[in-house]
Design a protein around this motif. Sequence first.
Motif, short mmCIF file in Angstrom:
data_model
loop_
_atom_site.label_atom_id
_atom_site.label_comp_id
_atom_site.label_asym_id
_atom_site.label_seq_id
_atom_site.Cartn_x
_atom_site.Cartn_y
_atom_site.Cartn_z
N ALA A 4 0.82 -1.22 0.00
CA ALA A 4 0.00 0.00 0.00
C ALA A 4 0.85 1.26 0.00
N ALA A 5 2.08 1.17 0.51
CA ALA A 5 2.99 2.32 0.48
C ALA A 5 3.77 2.38 -0.83
N VAL A 6 4.16 1.23 -1.36
CA VAL A 6 5.05 1.20 -2.52
C VAL A 6 4.30 1.40 -3.84
N ILE A 7 3.17 0.72 -4.02
CA ILE A 7 2.46 0.80 -5.31
C ILE A 7 2.03 2.23 -5.64
N PRO A 8 1.40 2.99 -4.73
CA PRO A 8 1.09 4.39 -5.06
C PRO A 8 2.34 5.22 -5.34
N ALA A 9 3.43 4.95 -4.63
CA ALA A 9 4.68 5.68 -4.89
C ALA A 9 5.20 5.39 -6.29
N MET A 10 5.07 4.14 -6.73
CA MET A 10 5.47 3.79 -8.10
C MET A 10 4.61 4.52 -9.12
N LEU A 11 3.32 4.56 -8.88
CA LEU A 11 2.40 5.25 -9.79
C LEU A 11 2.71 6.74 -9.84
N TRP A 12 2.93 7.34 -8.68
CA TRP A 12 3.25 8.77 -8.62
C TRP A 12 4.56 9.07 -9.34
N THR A 13 5.53 8.19 -9.24
CA THR A 13 6.82 8.40 -9.89
C THR A 13 6.68 8.37 -11.41
N ILE A 14 5.87 7.44 -11.92
CA ILE A 14 5.66 7.37 -13.37
C ILE A 14 4.97 8.64 -13.86
N LEU A 15 3.98 9.12 -13.12
CA LEU A 15 3.31 10.37 -13.51
C LEU A 15 4.28 11.54 -13.46
N ARG A 16 5.11 11.58 -12.45
CA ARG A 16 6.08 12.66 -12.28
C ARG A 16 7.12 12.65 -13.40
N GLU A 17 7.59 11.48 -13.75
CA GLU A 17 8.60 11.38 -14.80
C GLU A 17 8.02 11.76 -16.16
N SER A 18 6.75 11.45 -16.39
CA SER A 18 6.14 11.81 -17.69
C SER A 18 6.06 13.32 -17.87
N LYS A 19 5.87 14.04 -16.76
CA LYS A 19 5.83 15.50 -16.84
C LYS A 19 7.21 16.09 -17.05
N ARG A 20 8.23 15.40 -16.53
CA ARG A 20 9.60 15.90 -16.66
C ARG A 20 10.19 15.59 -18.02
N THR A 21 9.64 14.61 -18.75
CA THR A 21 10.15 14.25 -20.07
C THR A 21 9.01 14.30 -21.08
N PRO A 22 8.72 15.50 -21.62
CA PRO A 22 7.60 15.67 -22.56
C PRO A 22 7.72 14.81 -23.81
N ARG A 23 8.95 14.40 -24.17
CA ARG A 23 9.11 13.60 -25.38
C ARG A 23 8.59 12.18 -25.19
N LYS A 24 8.30 11.81 -23.95
CA LYS A 24 7.71 10.51 -23.66
C LYS A 24 6.29 10.70 -23.14
N PRO A 25 5.32 10.80 -24.07
CA PRO A 25 3.94 11.06 -23.62
C PRO A 25 3.39 9.92 -22.78
N LEU A 26 2.50 10.26 -21.87
CA LEU A 26 1.89 9.29 -20.98
C LEU A 26 0.83 8.49 -21.73
N THR A 27 0.96 7.16 -21.70
CA THR A 27 0.00 6.28 -22.36
C THR A 27 -0.46 5.22 -21.36
N ALA A 28 -1.43 4.43 -21.80
CA ALA A 28 -1.91 3.35 -20.93
C ALA A 28 -0.79 2.37 -20.60
N GLY A 29 0.11 2.17 -21.58
CA GLY A 29 1.23 1.26 -21.36
C GLY A 29 2.22 1.76 -20.33
N SER A 30 2.19 3.06 -20.05
CA SER A 30 3.12 3.62 -19.07
C SER A 30 2.87 3.05 -17.68
N PHE A 31 1.62 2.66 -17.45
CA PHE A 31 1.26 2.17 -16.12
C PHE A 31 1.38 0.65 -16.00
N SER A 32 1.80 -0.02 -17.07
CA SER A 32 1.85 -1.48 -17.04
C SER A 32 2.76 -2.04 -15.95
N PRO A 33 3.91 -1.41 -15.65
CA PRO A 33 4.72 -1.96 -14.54
C PRO A 33 3.97 -1.96 -13.21
#
Length: 465
Positions: free
Chosen positions: A185-214
């Motif tokens: 419960a602590a790790v999974i939301p942190a992983m999700l938040w990190t993926i969202l955060r990284e997508s904003k920091r790297t605009p050349r990698k748009p956020l897709t449904a596959g981004s959340f697959s890990p």
Amino acid sequence: MELCAAMALALGLALRLWFIAKVARIAGDTLIYGDIAKNWLEHGVYGFSQTAAGPVPTLIRLPGYPLFLAISFRLFGIEHYTAVMYAQGVIDLLTCLLVAALARRLFGSRAGLAALWLAAMCPFMASYVSAPLTETLSLTCVALTFYSLERWRAAGFGINQWLWLTSAAMAYAVMLRPEQGLLAAAVIPAMLWTILRESKRTPRKPLTAGSFSPVVLAAICIVLPLAPWTLRNWRTFHVFQPLAPRYATDPGERVPFGFQRWFRTWAIDFASTEDVYWNYNGAAIAISDLPSRTFDSDDQYTRTDALLREYNETDNATPSLDYRFDALAQERIHSDAIRYYMALPVARLLNMAFRPRTEMFPLELEWWKWRDHPKQTVFATAYAALNLGYFVLAGIGLWRWRRQGWSGNPLLAWSMIGFVVLRCALLLTLDNSEPRYTLELYPVILVWSAKVFSRSDGENRAITS
């Protein structure tokens, strides 16, 4: 550096062997787990040896630790608990190495070496090696989860071996103890938040449904091992139970809610857990074992004494007794709701965190009674001071880490903080105070403590890059 690390491991091994030789404890929950493992191996029944007709199925314990015992029994002999303890000693040293490796990646080589020494020579972790219980393996799962999570972050947040290892560690942690779902419960939301955060920091990698697959795969891996256990419980007991019951009771067994509610109106220390809570419905309870805060008036003392006298005639918890304990509890809660809902839960949590962790030693539970046993009081006080020292170091290390912006690793920082906060919140709801419930915070405490010994942020970047 290598020689210093080898010395830490050698001394850590010696410490664990000493605990096995001097304070090994095979009783209580150990025998419950062992009985389940034995029947699982010999009869194919996950249950207890209670009748001449054969084992009786149970669901009061998750299968993670009985599985470990079953493997050990198969390799070294049925009920060969000494071999189990030696195996736990090796596993605990692995935990020390994982903690050190994580601290090294986060804070530098000097911090990594400090973490190894702090972990290897930690008597609180080492002592549980000498008891065949879930604690040693749970500590390993916590350390492995956070180490693998850091490696997953460094590898680019994709689907790789570190994602699978992180998921496997969290999944087995849940199979060991139901509350270890808080780790996920602590790790999974942190992983999700990190993926969202990284997508904003790297605009050349748009956020897709596959981004959340890990994250989705990790969540599935955690839940999937519970499916056979849930199905088995439904087929055997006709109940939906994906974990284990809170009060460790099989379907149809009565839970003394009234007594437990009354117990929560006054209990704080581990001594009350062992002398009163665990004795109820099986052994005598002396009113002299109750602290003065148990009674708000002489009338309550008289009624409580009468209840205990009646109970002690048979050592059997009856519905009538439970009803009257509940009436006492309601009266005490009504007279001081703040005490029941706030003060006592916080006091129990503080007791679990800072009480001398001497439960593995043959010492008096009421360690503070200097006149009765001065040497034990001195030892327990020193043990409490050592435990407090670890917490203080961890607090300073966390503060330093925060001042440095989490060294560019907020994923680890917030998942660790989330784990500590969630676990403490859960412990506020428990009836029985046990120091081992806060022991599982120690992998995090050790990593944070290591930050105190780091040289510079520059070294950290060189190692984690």
